[in-house]
Design an enzyme around this catalytic site. Structure first.
Site, PDB file in Angstrom:
ATOM      1  N   ARG A  44     -13.239   2.426  -2.413  1.00 22.81           N
ATOM      2  CA  ARG A  44     -13.080   1.975  -1.029  1.00 22.81           C
ATOM      3  C   ARG A  44     -12.134   2.927  -0.307  1.00 22.81           C
ATOM      4  NH1 ARG A  44     -12.258  -2.921  -3.811  1.00 22.81           N
ATOM      5  NH2 ARG A  44     -10.013  -2.640  -3.990  1.00 22.81           N
ATOM      6  N   ILE A  45     -12.168   2.834   1.037  1.00 24.13           N
ATOM      7  CA  ILE A  45     -11.261   3.640   1.870  1.00 24.13           C
ATOM      8  C   ILE A  45      -9.992   2.847   2.206  1.00 24.13           C
ATOM      9  CG2 ILE A  45     -11.052   4.810   4.127  1.00 24.13           C
ATOM     10  CD1 ILE A  45     -12.924   6.231   2.218  1.00 24.13           C
TER      11      ILE A  45
ATOM     12  N   ASN B 235       0.347  -4.115   2.863  1.00 28.42           N
ATOM     13  CA  ASN B 235       1.230  -4.287   1.694  1.00 28.42           C
ATOM     14  C   ASN B 235       2.457  -5.171   1.983  1.00 28.42           C
ATOM     15  OD1 ASN B 235       0.721  -0.939   0.301  1.00 28.42           O
ATOM     16  ND2 ASN B 235      -0.334  -2.853  -0.174  1.00 28.42           N
TER      17      ASN B 235
ATOM     18  N   ASN C 113      -1.219   0.918  -9.997  1.00 34.41           N
ATOM     19  CA  ASN C 113       0.122   0.733 -10.581  1.00 34.41           C
ATOM     20  C   ASN C 113       0.257  -0.653 -11.216  1.00 34.41           C
ATOM     21  OD1 ASN C 113       0.687   3.189  -9.433  1.00 34.41           O
ATOM     22  ND2 ASN C 113       2.039   2.405  -7.843  1.00 34.41           N
TER      23      ASN C 113
ATOM     24  N   ASP D 172      -3.793   4.270  -6.476  1.00 34.76           N
ATOM     25  CA  ASP D 172      -4.067   2.871  -6.819  1.00 34.76           C
ATOM     26  C   ASP D 172      -3.992   2.645  -8.328  1.00 34.76           C
ATOM     27  OD1 ASP D 172      -4.699   0.251  -6.396  1.00 34.76           O
ATOM     28  OD2 ASP D 172      -6.823   0.589  -5.999  1.00 34.76           O
TER      29      ASP D 172
ATOM     30  N   ARG E 294      -2.093  -2.713 -12.333  1.00 32.73           N
ATOM     31  CA  ARG E 294      -2.901  -2.863 -13.559  1.00 32.73           C
ATOM     32  C   ARG E 294      -2.305  -2.083 -14.726  1.00 32.73           C
ATOM     33  NH1 ARG E 294      -8.154  -1.345 -10.575  1.00 32.73           N
ATOM     34  NH2 ARG E 294      -6.569  -0.996  -8.967  1.00 32.73           N
ATOM     35  N   TRP E 295      -1.712  -0.928 -14.425  1.00 35.72           N
ATOM     36  CA  TRP E 295      -1.071  -0.141 -15.481  1.00 35.72           C
ATOM     37  C   TRP E 295       0.018  -0.993 -16.146  1.00 35.72           C
ATOM     38  CZ3 TRP E 295       3.753   1.408 -16.912  1.00 35.72           C
ATOM     39  CH2 TRP E 295       3.851   2.500 -17.802  1.00 35.72           C
TER      40      TRP E 295
ATOM     41  N   HIS F  40       4.906   0.643 -10.567  1.00 35.32           N
ATOM     42  CA  HIS F  40       5.275   1.431  -9.383  1.00 35.32           C
ATOM     43  C   HIS F  40       6.283   2.523  -9.761  1.00 35.32           C
ATOM     44  CE1 HIS F  40       2.945  -1.133  -6.874  1.00 35.32           C
ATOM     45  NE2 HIS F  40       3.721  -2.194  -6.992  1.00 35.32           N
TER      46      HIS F  40
ATOM     47  N   SER G  39       0.892   0.422   2.725  1.00 36.55           N
ATOM     48  CA  SER G  39       0.012   0.095   3.849  1.00 36.55           C
ATOM     49  C   SER G  39       0.604  -1.041   4.679  1.00 36.55           C
ATOM     50  CB  SER G  39      -1.376  -0.306   3.338  1.00 36.55           C
ATOM     51  OG  SER G  39      -1.319  -1.598   2.768  1.00 36.55           O
TER      52      SER G  39
END
Ligand code: FPP
Length: 247
Positions: free
Chosen positions: A191-192, A65, A19, A17, A21-22, A34, A62
């Site tokens: 979170r899962i 997604n 990508n 998780d 925000r980066w 990504h 997911s």
């Protein structure tokens, strides 16, 4: 790099998780995050293979997604193709076999073809399994497993009531794989997110603030060392857990 692991997870699962925000922090399009994330995937696969981790499951895309903007979905699909094309030979040479969980049938047909070819080309490899979760949702996997079980039970005339956890597990996409020992989630979210819901009943979890594109081999080693210090009891008391080699 001196690693000195006292215990390795047999199965490592990762929620990659951060990508977006980066990229955002650098005023770049999300797709650039990504792209950097795909480089982190390559680093992590190599490190896991080098250290002898048997199964690496990556939450690459997911079921949810698909709701992202088309441009981002297309870019993720392109990165997946690039990854499979560029890594296929290395996977063959390094004994890595590819597996997919989720609903690969949702993916564009040319990607399904490349996946099938790569799975076939690497199927004899026994050093490590790279398991990609694609169009994956834990709840959907459980429902699909249950439907398959019911269909089988009806065909075989099995009375309901005798279903065991072991038998049910064999209907999941992860049939034959050990359950994850360690889950890593990057980017500070705790979170899962619908990942491996059934399989993670006793998984140790490592959360890190690091965004996925910045995740390094060194930090992976840190996470594994942290895992090595955990006491896994599976609901038992320490003495019992130690006697079955789980501490
Ligand atoms: C989560 O970051 C990441 C994804 C939804 C996709 C993961 C894909 C890759 C790492 C690259 C391609 C994969 C392979 C196997 C080559 P996010 O976009 O949700 O980040 P954010 O929460 O900061 O927006």
């Amino acid at each position: 790099m001196e690693t000195g692991f006292n215990k390795l997870p047999r199965h490592l699962a990762i929620i990659m998780d951060g990508n977006g925000r980066w990229a955002q922090r650098r005023s770049l399009p999300r797709v650039e995050g990504h792209r950097k994330g795909a480089e982190a995937v390559r680093r992590v696969v190599r490190a896991c293979r080098k250290w002898g981790i048997k199964v690496l499951t990556l939450y690459a895309f997911s079921l949810e997604n698909w709701q992202r903007p088309k441009e981002e979905v297309d870019a993720l699909m392109d990165l997946l193709v690039e990854f499979l094309q560029s890594e296929k030979q290395e996977m063959v040479e390094n004994g890595i076999s590819l597996r997919v969980i989720g609903r690969p049938e949702d993916l564009p047909s040319h990607i399904q073809r490349i996946l099938a070819e790569t799975i076939e080309a690497t199927s004899q490899n026994g050093k490590m399994i790279l398991n990609l979760a694609l169009s994956y949702s834990g709840r959907s996997e459980i429902l699909r497993a249950f439907e398959r079980y019911l269909k089988d039970a009806r065909q075989k005339g099995v009375e309901p009531g005798g279903l065991t956890e072991e038998v049910f597990s064999s209907y999941l996409d992860t049939d034959g794989l050990p359950e994850p020992d360690l889950l890593i989630r990057t980017s500070g979210e705790q979170r899962i997110s619908n990942f491996l819901l059934w399989q993670m009943a006793y998984t140790e979890i490592y959360f890190t603030e690091t965004l996925w594109p910045d995740f390094t081999e060194e930090e992976l080693a840190e996470a594994i060392k942290d895992y090595g210090r955990r006491e896994r009891r599976f609901g038992r008391i320490p003495r019992q857990a130690a006697s079955c080699g789980e501490v």
